[in-house]
Motif scaffolding. Structure first.
Motif, PDB file in Angstrom:
ATOM      1  N   MET A 272       0.833  -1.197   0.000  1.00 41.04           N
ATOM      2  CA  MET A 272       0.000   0.000   0.000  1.00 41.04           C
ATOM      3  C   MET A 272       0.869   1.250   0.000  1.00 41.04           C
ATOM      4  O   MET A 272       1.893   1.313   0.677  1.00 41.04           O
ATOM      5  N   ASN A 273       0.449   2.187  -0.761  1.00 38.94           N
ATOM      6  CA  ASN A 273       1.139   3.460  -0.856  1.00 38.94           C
ATOM      7  C   ASN A 273       1.193   4.121   0.522  1.00 38.94           C
ATOM      8  O   ASN A 273       0.181   4.242   1.180  1.00 38.94           O
ATOM      9  N   PRO A 274       2.383   4.542   0.960  1.00 40.61           N
ATOM     10  CA  PRO A 274       2.486   5.112   2.313  1.00 40.61           C
ATOM     11  C   PRO A 274       1.680   6.394   2.480  1.00 40.61           C
ATOM     12  O   PRO A 274       1.431   6.825   3.592  1.00 40.61           O
ATOM     13  N   ASP A 275       1.290   7.004   1.370  1.00 37.34           N
ATOM     14  CA  ASP A 275       0.525   8.245   1.464  1.00 37.34           C
ATOM     15  C   ASP A 275      -0.932   8.019   1.838  1.00 37.34           C
ATOM     16  O   ASP A 275      -1.623   8.943   2.237  1.00 37.34           O
ATOM     17  N   HIS A 276      -1.404   6.797   1.690  1.00 39.48           N
ATOM     18  CA  HIS A 276      -2.838   6.576   1.866  1.00 39.48           C
ATOM     19  C   HIS A 276      -3.216   6.263   3.306  1.00 39.48           C
ATOM     20  O   HIS A 276      -2.506   5.577   4.014  1.00 39.48           O
ATOM     21  N   ILE A 277      -4.379   6.768   3.697  1.00 34.62           N
ATOM     22  CA  ILE A 277      -4.891   6.436   5.023  1.00 34.62           C
ATOM     23  C   ILE A 277      -5.820   5.226   4.906  1.00 34.62           C
ATOM     24  O   ILE A 277      -5.904   4.402   5.801  1.00 34.62           O
ATOM     25  N   LEU A 278      -6.474   5.135   3.744  1.00 35.64           N
ATOM     26  CA  LEU A 278      -7.360   3.998   3.507  1.00 35.64           C
ATOM     27  C   LEU A 278      -7.160   3.520   2.082  1.00 35.64           C
ATOM     28  O   LEU A 278      -7.046   4.326   1.155  1.00 35.64           O
TER      29      LEU A 278
ATOM     30  N   ASP B 148      -8.597   4.666  -3.202  1.00 32.56           N
ATOM     31  CA  ASP B 148      -7.712   5.059  -2.108  1.00 32.56           C
ATOM     32  C   ASP B 148      -8.124   6.406  -1.549  1.00 32.56           C
ATOM     33  O   ASP B 148      -8.702   7.228  -2.255  1.00 32.56           O
ATOM     34  N   VAL B 149      -7.796   6.625  -0.304  1.00 34.51           N
ATOM     35  CA  VAL B 149      -8.043   7.919   0.327  1.00 34.51           C
ATOM     36  C   VAL B 149      -6.742   8.360   0.984  1.00 34.51           C
ATOM     37  O   VAL B 149      -6.141   7.606   1.745  1.00 34.51           O
ATOM     38  N   SER B 150      -6.313   9.598   0.669  1.00 34.94           N
ATOM     39  CA  SER B 150      -5.107  10.136   1.299  1.00 34.94           C
ATOM     40  C   SER B 150      -5.524  10.995   2.480  1.00 34.94           C
ATOM     41  O   SER B 150      -6.646  11.503   2.510  1.00 34.94           O
ATOM     42  N   PRO B 151      -4.631  11.184   3.469  1.00 37.75           N
ATOM     43  CA  PRO B 151      -4.981  12.037   4.601  1.00 37.75           C
ATOM     44  C   PRO B 151      -5.376  13.427   4.119  1.00 37.75           C
ATOM     45  O   PRO B 151      -4.745  13.963   3.205  1.00 37.75           O
TER      46      PRO B 151
ATOM     47  N   PHE C  80      -6.411  -0.002   6.458  1.00 38.42           N
ATOM     48  CA  PHE C  80      -6.557   1.273   7.162  1.00 38.42           C
ATOM     49  C   PHE C  80      -5.329   1.517   8.011  1.00 38.42           C
ATOM     50  O   PHE C  80      -4.843   0.621   8.685  1.00 38.42           O
ATOM     51  N   ARG C  81      -4.823   2.742   7.934  1.00 37.30           N
ATOM     52  CA  ARG C  81      -3.629   3.073   8.708  1.00 37.30           C
ATOM     53  C   ARG C  81      -4.063   3.564  10.075  1.00 37.30           C
ATOM     54  O   ARG C  81      -4.713   4.600  10.204  1.00 37.30           O
ATOM     55  N   GLN C  82      -3.703   2.787  11.102  1.00 36.54           N
ATOM     56  CA  GLN C  82      -4.120   3.151  12.455  1.00 36.54           C
ATOM     57  C   GLN C  82      -3.299   4.290  12.992  1.00 36.54           C
ATOM     58  O   GLN C  82      -2.171   4.524  12.563  1.00 36.54           O
ATOM     59  N   ARG C  83      -3.858   4.963  13.972  1.00 39.62           N
ATOM     60  CA  ARG C  83      -3.179   6.062  14.626  1.00 39.62           C
ATOM     61  C   ARG C  83      -1.892   5.547  15.246  1.00 39.62           C
ATOM     62  O   ARG C  83      -1.887   4.543  15.945  1.00 39.62           O
ATOM     63  N   GLY C  84      -0.794   6.174  14.956  1.00 37.41           N
ATOM     64  CA  GLY C  84       0.462   5.730  15.567  1.00 37.41           C
ATOM     65  C   GLY C  84       1.298   6.930  15.926  1.00 37.41           C
ATOM     66  O   GLY C  84       0.931   8.069  15.618  1.00 37.41           O
ATOM     67  N   ASN C  85       2.432   6.708  16.581  1.00 35.75           N
ATOM     68  CA  ASN C  85       3.310   7.822  16.913  1.00 35.75           C
ATOM     69  C   ASN C  85       4.286   8.014  15.756  1.00 35.75           C
ATOM     70  O   ASN C  85       5.225   7.250  15.608  1.00 35.75           O
ATOM     71  N   GLY C  86       4.039   9.015  14.961  1.00 36.31           N
ATOM     72  CA  GLY C  86       4.895   9.251  13.801  1.00 36.31           C
ATOM     73  C   GLY C  86       4.551   8.303  12.672  1.00 36.31           C
ATOM     74  O   GLY C  86       3.949   7.258  12.886  1.00 36.31           O
ATOM     75  N   ALA C  87       4.932   8.694  11.466  1.00 34.86           N
ATOM     76  CA  ALA C  87       4.546   7.947  10.277  1.00 34.86           C
ATOM     77  C   ALA C  87       5.084   6.520  10.299  1.00 34.86           C
ATOM     78  O   ALA C  87       4.409   5.586   9.885  1.00 34.86           O
ATOM     79  N   ALA C  88       6.281   6.360  10.847  1.00 32.59           N
ATOM     80  CA  ALA C  88       6.914   5.046  10.815  1.00 32.59           C
ATOM     81  C   ALA C  88       6.163   4.044  11.690  1.00 32.59           C
ATOM     82  O   ALA C  88       6.055   2.869  11.347  1.00 32.59           O
ATOM     83  N   ALA C  89       5.647   4.544  12.820  1.00 30.13           N
ATOM     84  CA  ALA C  89       4.997   3.638  13.762  1.00 30.13           C
ATOM     85  C   ALA C  89       3.572   3.295  13.341  1.00 30.13           C
ATOM     86  O   ALA C  89       2.969   2.378  13.887  1.00 30.13           O
ATOM     87  N   ALA C  90       3.063   4.060  12.381  1.00 32.46           N
ATOM     88  CA  ALA C  90       1.684   3.834  11.981  1.00 32.46           C
ATOM     89  C   ALA C  90       1.510   2.406  11.469  1.00 32.46           C
ATOM     90  O   ALA C  90       2.282   1.915  10.661  1.00 32.46           O
TER      91      ALA C  90
END
Ligand code: ATP
Ligand code: MG
Lengths: 329, 342
Positions: free
Chosen positions: B1-7, B32-35, B73-83
Motif C-alpha cells: 500500500m502506498n504510504p501516502d494513503h490512510i485507507l 484510495d483515500v489520502s490524509p 486502514f492506517r491506524q493512529r500511531g506515533n509518527g509515520a513510521a509507527a503507523a
C-alpha cells in the motif's frame, strides 16, 4: 408531566360516576326489590322483621320513590362508605370485600410484574435471534399459551400436582392462616402459595406481550439509529437494550391499559377453580344468588381497578415517551 | 500500500445472500483515500455506495457479508513510521478491535439525521455516549466536550440543546448535531453518506461549507457519498464513479468534470441541468434503467445502456481498471482493449 397527571386525575371522578350508573342499573335489573327479597331470605332462614323495621329499610333505600332518587340515595351511602348489606351472607358488604379486594390487587399487580419480567426477555431474544431454535420454541410456546383457556391450565396443573406430587394447590394460604389477621408469618405463607396463581394467570398475557414485543422489535432492529449506534462503536447487546428494546416497549406499555383490568376481572373463573380468596368468586356467587348490592359493589370495584390501571399505564407511558409528555402538557 | 494513503480499498466484494438469489451489491471496488483528502463517491441509487461504506465500517448486517478484498486502514500511531496497517475486512465487525476503530478513528455521518437519532433519548445523552465510548472521561467532562463540539459545528445555544430531543430540532440542526457526534472523538476519516439529501438547498450549502471548513481545521480525510454531481463539484478533491456495484472511473475532480473518459461518467454529466442551457430544452437522460442486482448483465454492467457499447465484446467480457495519465483510471474497453477481468 404534572399537568398531564392532573388532567388524568380530574377525569377520574367523572368516569367513576358514569360507571356507578351502570352498576346501579345492574343492581336494579332483577325483578322485585331488595327489601322484599331480604324479608323472604330472612323468613327462609327462620327469623323475621317487624313492619317498622321493614318500613325504615324501604325509606332508607327510597324504594317508593322514582329510580333516580334511589340512585342518589345509594350513591350518597356509597360515598359515605356504606356499601350496604349482603343478602346472602347477612354481613356488611365492606367487610366481605375489604380483605378480598386487597388480595385481588396484590395478585393482579404481581401477575402483571411477572408478565413483564418474563415477556420482555423472551420477546427480545426471539427477535434478535430470529428463526433460531429459541425463537421457534417460544413461538410454539406462545401459541399454546394464548390458545389454552387459563382455567384449563389451572385444572391441568392442579390435577398434575395432586396425582403426581400428592399436594393440593388451591387457595392463597395454608388452612391455618386462612382466617388469621395479617402477620409476618401469614405474608410468608402467601408468598409460598401465590406464585402458582401468578404463573397460571400470567401465562396468557406473557405469551401475548412477548409476541407483540417480538414484532415491534423486529421493526426497530432495521431502523437507521441502529446503524448509527453501531457506527459509534457501541457493543451490540448494549445498544440493543438501550435503543430498540426501549422503543419497542412503548407500545407494550400502552397495552397495559387493557391488560391490567383484564388481570383483575378476567381471573374470575380461574380464581373460582383455584378457590382463591379474591373478589372474583364472590361476584360469581352473588350473581347466582341475586345478591345485587354485593354484585353492584364488586362490579364497581372492578371499574375502579380498571380506571386505576389505565391511569397507571398513561402515566407510565408519558414517563417513558417524551413525545407524549410534550404533546399533552 | 502506498504510504501516502490512510485507507486503501482493494477489490472489495460484498454480497447479500437471499432466498431469491445473491445480490452482488459491491463487486470488486477499489479506491484510495489520502490524509486530508475529500473523496466523493457518486452513482445512481442502489449502485452500492452505502454498502461500500458499511463494509468499511464493518457494520454490514445479515444476510449481507463481505466475501472478498482488502480494506487497509492506517491506524493512529506515533509518527509515520509507527503507523500500523490493519485490514478491516479481516476483523470481526462486532469485535473489540473493530469497535475501537469505529466511532473514534473512522466516524459516520448518516443519510437521515432524523431516523439516526433516538426519539426517546435526549441529544445530550447520545452525544455524551459517543464521547464516553472511546474516551475515559467523567460524565461532566463528556458533557463539556459535547457542548464544545456543538459550538464548533455552529449549533446555537448548545447547552440548552443537550436536554432537547431530536424531533424538537430543525433538519439542518439535526444534521449539525450528527456532525458534532461524528467529530466527538476527532476521527481521521469521516464518512458522510448523502449528508445533505434530507435537508433543503440553503441549509445544504451551509452544511457543505461547514464540512469543508472542518476538514481543513482538523486535517481529516472525508469520504463523501452522493448521487448529486453538483455537490461533488463543491466538496470533492477526488471522485469515484460507481455503477451497479463496480467502479467505472476514478480521478481528480477537475479531470472527471472536464475530461470524463468513461461513457457512463459522460452520460451522468450530460444529465445535470446547466444554468446556461436553454430553459425549454429537454434534459438528456440515460436510456434504459438500472438492472436489478440479481440479474446483472454479463460483461460490463453498463453495456446494455451504453451508447458506445461494442457488441460481442462489452456484453461478454468485463473490463478492468486501466491507469491513464494524470491519476485518472477507467474500466472500459474503449481505453484498453486487453484489460479484462479473469
Ligand atoms: N439489507 C439488504 N438486504 C438485501 N440487499 C441489500 C441490502 N442492502 C443493500 N442491498 C443491495 O445492495 C444494493 C446497493 O445498495 P446500497 O444501499 O449500497 O445503494 P446506494 O448506492 O447507497 O443507494 P442510495 O443512493 O439509494 O442510498 C441494493 O440494490 C440491494 O440490492
Ligand atoms: Mg445509500
Amino acid at each position: 408531566m404534572l399537568v398531564y397527571i392532573v388532567k388524568r386525575l380530574l377525569l377520574l371522578p367523572l368516569l367513576l360516576l358514569v360507571f356507578s350508573v351502570i352498576a346501579f342499573i345492574l343492581i336494579q335489573a332483577p325483578p322485585g326489590d331488595f327489601v322484599t327479597s331480604y324479608v323472604a331470605e330472612l323468613a327462609a332462614s327462620g327469623s323475621s322483621m317487624d313492619r317498622l323495621q321493614i318500613d325504615a329499610l324501604r325509606e332508607l333505600y327510597g324504594l317508593d320513590r322514582p329510580g333516580y332518587v334511589q340512585y342518589f340515595k345509594w350513591l350518597t351511602r356509597m360515598l359515605q362508605g356504606d356499601l350496604g348489606v349482603s343478602l346472602d351472607f347477612q354481613k356488611p358488604i365492606s367487610e366481605l370485600i375489604g380483605q378480598r379486594l386487597l388480595l385481588t390487587v396484590i395478585l393482579g399487580l404481581s401477575t402483571f410484574l411477572f408478565t413483564f419480567a418474563v415477556a420482555i426477555p423472551i420477546g427480545t431474544i426471539s427477535a434478535t435471534r430470529q428463526y433460531s431454535f429459541f425463537d421457534y420454541f417460544f413461538t410454539v410456546f406462545n401459541y399454546v399459551g394464548v390458545a389454552t383457556p387459563t382455567f384449563m391450565t389451572a385444572l391441568i396443573l392442579m390435577w398434575l400436582a395432586f396425582s403426581k406430587l400428592g399436594i393440593t394447590i388451591t387457595g392463597l394460604f395454608s388452612p391455618e392462616f386462612a382466617d388469621e389477621p395479617w402477620s409476618f408469618a401469614r405474608t410468608v405463607d402467601l408468598g409460598k402459595h401465590i406464585w402458582l396463581p401468578i404463573v397460571i394467570l400470567g401465562m396468557d398475557g406473557t405469551a401475548r406481550l412477548a409476541r407483540i414485543l417480538r414484532a415491534n422489535l423486529l421493526d426497530e432492529l432495521n431502523k437507521p439509529y441502529m446503524e448509527m449506534a453501531r457506527a459509534k462503536g457501541m457493543p451490540e447487546w448494549r445498544l440493543i437494550m438501550k435503543y430498540p428494546v426501549r422503543l419497542a416497549i412503548n407500545p407494550l406499555v400502552s397495552s397495559l391499559g387493557w391488560y391490567l383490568p383484564l388481570i383483575f376481572s378476567g381471573s374470575l373463573i380461574v380464581a373460582t377453580v383455584l378457590n382463591l380468596p379474591t373478589i372474583g368468586p364472590l361476584l360469581l356467587r352473588s350473581l347466582i344468588g341475586q345478591d345485587m348490592f354485593l354484585a353492584g359493589a364488586i362490579v364497581l370495584s372492578y371499574f375502579g381497578l380498571a380506571v386505576i390501571g389505565t391511569l397507571l399505564s398513561d402515566i407510565l407511558l408519558a414517563w417513558l415517551d417524551p413525545r407524549i409528555r410534550m404533546e399533552e402538557a | 500500500m502506498n504510504p501516502d494513503h490512510i485507507l486503501s480499498v482493494r477489490d472489495l466484494k460484498t454480497r447479500f445472500l437471499m432466498d431469491e438469489g445473491t445480490a452482488k451489491a459491491v463487486d470488486g471496488v477499489s479506491f484510495d483515500v489520502s490524509p486530508g483528502q475529500v473523496v466523493g463517491i457518486v452513482g445512481e441509487s442502489g449502485c452500492g455506495k452505502s454498502v461500500t461504506i458499511k463494509s468499511i465500517l464493518g457494520i454490514v448486517q445479515k444476510p449481507g457479508e463481505v466475501v472478498g478484498g482488502e480494506i487497509l486502514f492506517r491506524q493512529r500511531g506515533n509518527g509515520a513510521a509507527a503507523a500500523e496497517m490493519v485490514d478491516l475486512a479481516k476483523l470481526d465487525g462486532r469485535g473489540k478491535e473493530m469497535r475501537a476503530i469505529r466511532g473514534s478513528d473512522i466516524a459516520l455521518i448518516p443519510q437521515e439525521p432524523m431516523a439516526a437519532l433516538s426519539p426517546v433519548h435526549t441529544i445530550g445523552n447520545q452525544l455524551v455516549e459517543a464521547v464516553r465510548l472511546h474516551q475515559d472521561v467523567s460524565k461532566r467532562r463528556a458533557e463539556e466536550l459535547a457542548i464544545e463540539r456543538m459550538t464548533e459545528v455552529g449549533v446555537p445555544n448548545p447547552a440548552e440543546r443537550m436536554s432537547m430531543y431530536s424531533w424538537e430540532l430543525s433538519g439542518g440542526l439535526r444534521q449539525r448535531v450528527m456532525i458534532a457526534m461524528a467529530l466527538s472523538c476527532s476521527p481521521r476519516l469521516l464518512i458522510a453518506d448523502e449528508p445533505t439529501t434530507a435537508i433543503d438547498v440553503t441549509t445544504q450549502a451551509q452544511v457543505l461549507r461547514l464540512l469543508r471548513g472542518l476538514q481543513q481545521n482538523h486535517g481529516m480525510a472525508i469520504i463523501f457519498i452522493t448521487h448529486d454531481l453538483g455537490v461533488i463539484a463543491q466538496v470533492a478533491d477526488y471522485v469515484v464513479v460507481m455503477y451497479l456495484g463496480r467502479v467505472m472511473e476514478t480521478g481528480p475532480v477537475d479531470d472527471i468534470f472536464h475530461n470524463p473518459q468513461h461513457p457512463y461518467t459522460r452520460a451522468l454529466l450530460e444529465s445535470i441541468p446547466s444554468v446556461h442551457a436553454l430553459s425549454r430544452e429537454p434534459l438528456p437522460t440515460i436510456e434504459g434503467s438500472i438492472p436489478h442486482p440479481f440479474n446483472r448483465p454479463a460483461g460490463c454492467p453498463f453495456a446494455p445502456r451504453c451508447v458506445a457499447a461494442m457488441p460481442g465484446k462489452c456484453d461478454r467480457r468485463t473490463p478492468k481498471p486501466t491507469q491513464l495519465n494524470g491519476g485518472q483510471s477507467v474500466s472500459c474497453f474503449l481505453h484498453n482493449d486487453a484489460a479484462e477481468e479473469d
